[in-house]
Design an enzyme around this catalytic site. Structure first.
Site, PDB file in Angstrom:
ATOM      1  N   GLY A   1       2.582  -5.396   7.310  1.00 14.15           N
ATOM      2  CA  GLY A   1       1.691  -6.230   6.506  1.00 14.15           C
ATOM      3  C   GLY A   1       0.525  -6.691   7.354  1.00 14.15           C
ATOM      4  O   GLY A   1       0.122  -6.001   8.300  1.00 14.15           O
ATOM      5  N   SER A   2       0.015  -7.871   7.021  1.00 18.07           N
ATOM      6  CA  SER A   2      -1.203  -8.335   7.682  1.00 18.07           C
ATOM      7  C   SER A   2      -0.904  -8.920   9.067  1.00 18.07           C
ATOM      8  O   SER A   2       0.226  -9.320   9.369  1.00 18.07           O
ATOM      9  CB  SER A   2      -1.870  -9.406   6.813  1.00 18.07           C
ATOM     10  OG  SER A   2      -1.008 -10.515   6.708  1.00 18.07           O
TER      11      SER A   2
ATOM     12  N   GLN B   1      -8.232  -8.170  -3.336  1.00 15.87           N
ATOM     13  CA  GLN B   1      -8.615  -7.119  -2.380  1.00 15.87           C
ATOM     14  C   GLN B   1     -10.045  -6.654  -2.653  1.00 15.87           C
ATOM     15  O   GLN B   1     -10.819  -6.405  -1.736  1.00 15.87           O
ATOM     16  CB  GLN B   1      -7.625  -5.958  -2.464  1.00 15.87           C
ATOM     17  CG  GLN B   1      -7.844  -4.887  -1.421  1.00 15.87           C
ATOM     18  CD  GLN B   1      -7.747  -5.383   0.020  1.00 15.87           C
ATOM     19  OE1 GLN B   1      -6.780  -6.062   0.378  1.00 15.87           O
ATOM     20  NE2 GLN B   1      -8.751  -5.088   0.841  1.00 15.87           N
TER      21      GLN B   1
ATOM     22  N   GLU C   1       4.395  -3.862  12.108  1.00 19.14           N
ATOM     23  CA  GLU C   1       3.308  -2.896  11.945  1.00 19.14           C
ATOM     24  C   GLU C   1       2.218  -3.625  11.169  1.00 19.14           C
ATOM     25  O   GLU C   1       2.458  -4.086  10.051  1.00 19.14           O
ATOM     26  CB  GLU C   1       3.762  -1.660  11.160  1.00 19.14           C
ATOM     27  CG  GLU C   1       4.702  -0.755  11.923  1.00 19.14           C
ATOM     28  CD  GLU C   1       4.106  -0.156  13.187  1.00 19.14           C
ATOM     29  OE1 GLU C   1       2.865  -0.136  13.339  1.00 19.14           O
ATOM     30  OE2 GLU C   1       4.907   0.283  14.036  1.00 19.14           O
TER      31      GLU C   1
ATOM     32  N   LYS D   1      12.787  -7.288   0.856  1.00 20.73           N
ATOM     33  CA  LYS D   1      11.789  -8.043   0.098  1.00 20.73           C
ATOM     34  C   LYS D   1      10.495  -7.240  -0.002  1.00 20.73           C
ATOM     35  O   LYS D   1       9.719  -7.160   0.943  1.00 20.73           O
ATOM     36  CB  LYS D   1      11.495  -9.396   0.760  1.00 20.73           C
ATOM     37  CG  LYS D   1      10.650 -10.279  -0.128  1.00 20.73           C
ATOM     38  CD  LYS D   1       9.617 -11.032   0.666  1.00 20.73           C
ATOM     39  CE  LYS D   1       8.209 -10.756   0.413  1.00 20.73           C
ATOM     40  NZ  LYS D   1       7.641 -10.380  -0.830  1.00 20.73           N
TER      41      LYS D   1
ATOM     42  N   GLU E   1       8.704   3.205  14.617  1.00 21.79           N
ATOM     43  CA  GLU E   1       9.455   3.504  13.400  1.00 21.79           C
ATOM     44  C   GLU E   1       9.547   5.014  13.239  1.00 21.79           C
ATOM     45  O   GLU E   1       8.743   5.768  13.791  1.00 21.79           O
ATOM     46  CB  GLU E   1       8.733   2.918  12.187  1.00 21.79           C
ATOM     47  CG  GLU E   1       8.522   1.424  12.317  1.00 21.79           C
ATOM     48  CD  GLU E   1       8.285   0.761  10.969  1.00 21.79           C
ATOM     49  OE1 GLU E   1       9.241   0.610  10.207  1.00 21.79           O
ATOM     50  OE2 GLU E   1       7.128   0.408  10.689  1.00 21.79           O
TER      51      GLU E   1
ATOM     52  N   GLY F   1       2.167 -11.223  10.226  1.00 21.00           N
ATOM     53  CA  GLY F   1       2.916 -10.666  11.361  1.00 21.00           C
ATOM     54  C   GLY F   1       3.104 -11.702  12.464  1.00 21.00           C
ATOM     55  O   GLY F   1       4.173 -11.798  13.065  1.00 21.00           O
TER      56      GLY F   1
ATOM     57  N   ASN G   1       0.798  -1.249   0.000  1.00 22.24           N
ATOM     58  CA  ASN G   1       0.000   0.000   0.000  1.00 22.24           C
ATOM     59  C   ASN G   1       0.818   1.279   0.000  1.00 22.24           C
ATOM     60  O   ASN G   1       0.310   2.320  -0.397  1.00 22.24           O
ATOM     61  CB  ASN G   1      -1.018  -0.013   1.145  1.00 22.24           C
ATOM     62  CG  ASN G   1      -0.376  -0.034   2.498  1.00 22.24           C
ATOM     63  OD1 ASN G   1       0.713  -0.563   2.667  1.00 22.24           O
ATOM     64  ND2 ASN G   1      -1.034   0.535   3.478  1.00 22.24           N
TER      65      ASN G   1
ATOM     66  N   GLU H   1     -10.353  -5.537  10.002  1.00 16.77           N
ATOM     67  CA  GLU H   1      -9.839  -4.569   9.033  1.00 16.77           C
ATOM     68  C   GLU H   1     -10.278  -4.962   7.625  1.00 16.77           C
ATOM     69  O   GLU H   1     -10.065  -6.085   7.188  1.00 16.77           O
ATOM     70  CB  GLU H   1      -8.311  -4.518   9.100  1.00 16.77           C
ATOM     71  CG  GLU H   1      -7.754  -3.396   8.257  1.00 16.77           C
ATOM     72  CD  GLU H   1      -6.247  -3.271   8.357  1.00 16.77           C
ATOM     73  OE1 GLU H   1      -5.554  -4.305   8.288  1.00 16.77           O
ATOM     74  OE2 GLU H   1      -5.762  -2.133   8.489  1.00 16.77           O
TER      75      GLU H   1
ATOM     76  N   CYS I   1      -3.247   1.623   6.664  1.00 15.56           N
ATOM     77  CA  CYS I   1      -3.480   1.021   7.980  1.00 15.56           C
ATOM     78  C   CYS I   1      -3.964   2.070   8.975  1.00 15.56           C
ATOM     79  O   CYS I   1      -4.505   1.735  10.021  1.00 15.56           O
ATOM     80  CB  CYS I   1      -2.261   0.271   8.489  1.00 15.56           C
ATOM     81  SG  CYS I   1      -0.753   1.157   8.240  1.00 15.56           S
TER      82      CYS I   1
HETATM   83  P1  ADP Z   1      -1.152  -8.086   2.537  1.00 19.72           P
HETATM   84  O1  ADP Z   1      -2.422  -8.801   2.836  1.00 19.72           O
HETATM   85  O2  ADP Z   1      -1.158  -6.643   2.845  1.00 19.72           O
HETATM   86  O3  ADP Z   1      -0.529  -8.444   1.227  1.00 19.72           O
HETATM   87  P2  ADP Z   1       0.791  -9.786   3.770  1.00 19.72           P
HETATM   88  O4  ADP Z   1       1.087  -9.907   5.230  1.00 19.72           O
HETATM   89  O5  ADP Z   1       0.286 -10.965   3.048  1.00 19.72           O
HETATM   90  O6  ADP Z   1      -0.165  -8.556   3.675  1.00 19.72           O
HETATM   91  O7  ADP Z   1       2.079  -9.279   3.007  1.00 19.72           O
HETATM   92  C1  ADP Z   1       2.998  -8.336   3.518  1.00 19.72           C
HETATM   93  C2  ADP Z   1       4.408  -8.769   3.132  1.00 19.72           C
HETATM   94  O8  ADP Z   1       4.688 -10.012   3.777  1.00 19.72           O
HETATM   95  C3  ADP Z   1       4.594  -9.020   1.637  1.00 19.72           C
HETATM   96  O9  ADP Z   1       5.883  -8.600   1.237  1.00 19.72           O
HETATM   97  C4  ADP Z   1       4.457 -10.518   1.543  1.00 19.72           C
HETATM   98  O10 ADP Z   1       5.124 -11.083   0.435  1.00 19.72           O
HETATM   99  C5  ADP Z   1       5.134 -10.952   2.826  1.00 19.72           C
HETATM  100  N1  ADP Z   1       4.760 -12.305   3.256  1.00 19.72           N
HETATM  101  C6  ADP Z   1       3.592 -12.963   3.017  1.00 19.72           C
HETATM  102  N2  ADP Z   1       3.618 -14.190   3.559  1.00 19.72           N
HETATM  103  C7  ADP Z   1       4.823 -14.316   4.187  1.00 19.72           C
HETATM  104  C8  ADP Z   1       5.465 -15.343   4.938  1.00 19.72           C
HETATM  105  N3  ADP Z   1       4.859 -16.506   5.182  1.00 19.72           N
HETATM  106  N4  ADP Z   1       6.695 -15.116   5.418  1.00 19.72           N
HETATM  107  C9  ADP Z   1       7.315 -13.933   5.218  1.00 19.72           C
HETATM  108  N5  ADP Z   1       6.784 -12.936   4.492  1.00 19.72           N
HETATM  109  C10 ADP Z   1       5.554 -13.112   3.986  1.00 19.72           C
END
Ligand code: ADP
Length: 492
Positions: A239-240, A342, A261, A186, A473, A244, A163, A394, A295
């Site tokens: 991320g999610s 989404q 976060e 990454k 952060e 997390g 995002n 969310e 977020c």
């Molecule tokens: P969103 O739903 O916002 O895409 P995610 O948590 O799936 O949120 O993704 C956020 C980041 O975490 C992305 O860079 C995604 O590739 C990475 N990600 C997703 N799954 C994993 C995992 N199992 N281990 C580490 N990183 C991951």
């Protein structure tokens, strides 16, 4: 002006594979993926490498090998690299903003603003490098000297969401490098374009071999490799919540530092004495700008009885005037949703809201525009209650719900009735209520007569409860995560 323009044009050709950067070289991936424009799904922005597990491990190995020299590098070298990154980002703000809007779907103005923010962040941390300082403290033992200093942590794994394709990478990479860490970055699969462009700038600014590595690819491949590798000293993740939790579990297993976060379900309270115009603008901005995909979005609008109907009417009128269309069209107020999955999630929550008995006062329908994209009419639910799923989970789209409350006390209780705690807002002209809310909102950030989204870059960002974990952060507080403290005792 910058040698990069040429290279940028060559690489923005969709036939050219945008490679990963590992151990000082640009390298093809095991596979590649097309980067698709959510405003026009027929528009392919480019092809981007996806790294294998082995390549992710190579990047970690390169970062590890580079760390001893980089951690002892001079502050002038680090300052100069970060300052160069900042000035190139600023000079190319419009071009990079266009790329960002094209791959993520936020409007051009928002995207250019985000790129400018990334430049400011690099500029801030370039300055911080020069301000690194420790403390000399008197010892309780006569003759002994005590010194407290900060040292780099080591190899930082940086995992970012889609995002904010350049600002979030910037606010993690800039402090990591500033404080002398090596980086394995990454980015999210959906937005490799901005990440690649930023990486290209960092590489050409002179980051030594192995200090900065870009590994685009899948979370389940690249991300998990980073989580499972002992040579990674710290992970910063946005991320999610679900991912997390995996990051946290893996980091505890490896006994490494981590920072998360995650989600938000941010409340915005509107009291009877609020300036109606200010409240409506805060709601439109906070809930719907950037297609609600922030977020810090105000997804729960908590409104006292006396102003409720006026507020809902004025907000609905304002929503009716918003142009939902191609992110690159300057007349657009709200761009598309980022992708089909989404959009499916947003639609499913709209169905859930209706089924739970909420009143869909405006929007929520799929829109067709001249180009095929993921367009959704911003949705407003009214007559909702705190126990509804649309007020607890969310959604991460242009969907907000209004809760009607009797007074300030009930509003505050509802605002805090959530598993999240990122940002919390209030619109009021009462100093008493504003001050009370600032102290009692269970959130990392509190906004008075301002949207819940939209923060400064030189002060801490982060939340409480289920939204965040670990140190804040941004700003000077970033040092907490990107350094380790050493206490040294010397008897001269
Ligand atoms: P969103 O739903 O916002 O895409 P995610 O948590 O799936 O949120 O993704 C956020 C980041 O975490 C992305 O860079 C995604 O590739 C990475 N990600 C997703 N799954 C994993 C995992 N199992 N281990 C580490 N990183 C991951």
């Amino acid at each position: 002006m910058f040698e990069s323009f040429d290279r940028e044009i060559r690489n923005s050709d969709s036939m050219t594979m945008h490679q990963n950067f590992i151990g000082g070289s640009w390298i093809d991936g095991q596979e590649a993926a097309d980067n698709i424009n959510p405003s026009d799904t027929g528009d392919i922005i480019g092809s981007y490498a996806r790294a294998s597990r082995q390549q992710a491990e190579d990047a970690i190995g390169a970062a590890r090998a580079a760390f001893p020299a980089w951690s002892r590098s001079g502050i002038q070298q680090r300052h100069d690299i970060l300052a160069k990154v900042a000035s190139e980002i600023m000079a190319r703000k419009d071009e990079l903003g266009r790329l960002l809007a094209r791959e993520e779907g936020k409007t051009l103005a928002e995207a250019i603003g985000e790129v400018g923010r990334a430049g400011q962040i690099f500029d801030f941390f370039a300055g911080e490098v020069l301000r690194l300082a420790g403390e000399k403290i008197a010892s309780t033992r006569p003759g002994v000297e005590v010194e407290v200093t900060r040292e780099p942590v080591g190899v930082i794994g940086i995992i970012t969401p889609w995002n904010f394709p350049i600002a979030i990478p910037a606010w993690k990479i800039a402090p990591a490098l500033a404080y002398g860490n090596c980086v394995v970055f990454k980015p999210a699969e959906l937005v490799p374009g901005s990440a690649w462009a930023l990486s290209d700038i960092i590489v050409r600014a002179g980051a030594p071999e192995g200090v900065f590595n870009l590994v685009m690819g899948r979370g389940s491949v690249v991300g998990e490799t980073m989580l499972n590798d002992d040579r990674v000293d710290a992970i910063t993740f946005t991320g999610s919540v679900a991912t997390g939790k995996k990051v946290a579990a893996a980091c505890v297993e490896h006994m490494r530092k981590f920072q998360l976060e995650m989600g938000g379900k941010n409340p915005m309270v509107v009291l009877d004495d609020a300036d109606l115009k200010v409240a409506v603008e805060c709601a439109v901005n906070g809930a719907y700008f950037s297609t609600g995909q922030r977020c810090t979005a105000s997804s729960r609008l908590i409104v006292t009885e006396g102003i409720h109907d006026k507020f809902v009417d004025a907000l609905t009128d304002r929503l009716k005037g918003l142009v939902v269309d191609d992110a690159l069209d300057t007349a657009t107020h709200i761009g598309p949703v980022v992708d089909q999955s989404q959009l499916d999630q947003d639609n499913s929550y709209i169905d859930i809201g209706k089924a739970e008995g909420a009143n869909l006062a405006w929007g929520g329908e799929r829109l067709n525009r001249s180009k095929p994209g993921f367009y959704l009419q911003p949705a407003l639910f009214t007559e909702t209650t705190s126990d509804m799923r649309i007020n607890r989970e969310e959604i991460f789209g242009p969907v907000a719900s209004v809760m009607r409350v009797k007074d300030y006390e009930e509003a505050l209780a509802k605002a805090n009735d959530t598993p999240f705690g990122l940002s919390s807002g209030i619109c009021t002209t009462s100093l008493k209520h504003a001050s009370h809310f600032r102290r009692n909102a269970e959130a990392g950030m509190v906004m008075v007569n301002l949207p819940t989204a939209g923060v400064d870059y030189h002060v801490p960002f982060g939340g409480r409860k289920g939204s965040s974990y670990g140190p804040r952060e941004q700003g000077r507080y970033a040092a907490e995560f990107y350094t380790v403290v050493k206490t040294a005792y010397t008897l001269p």
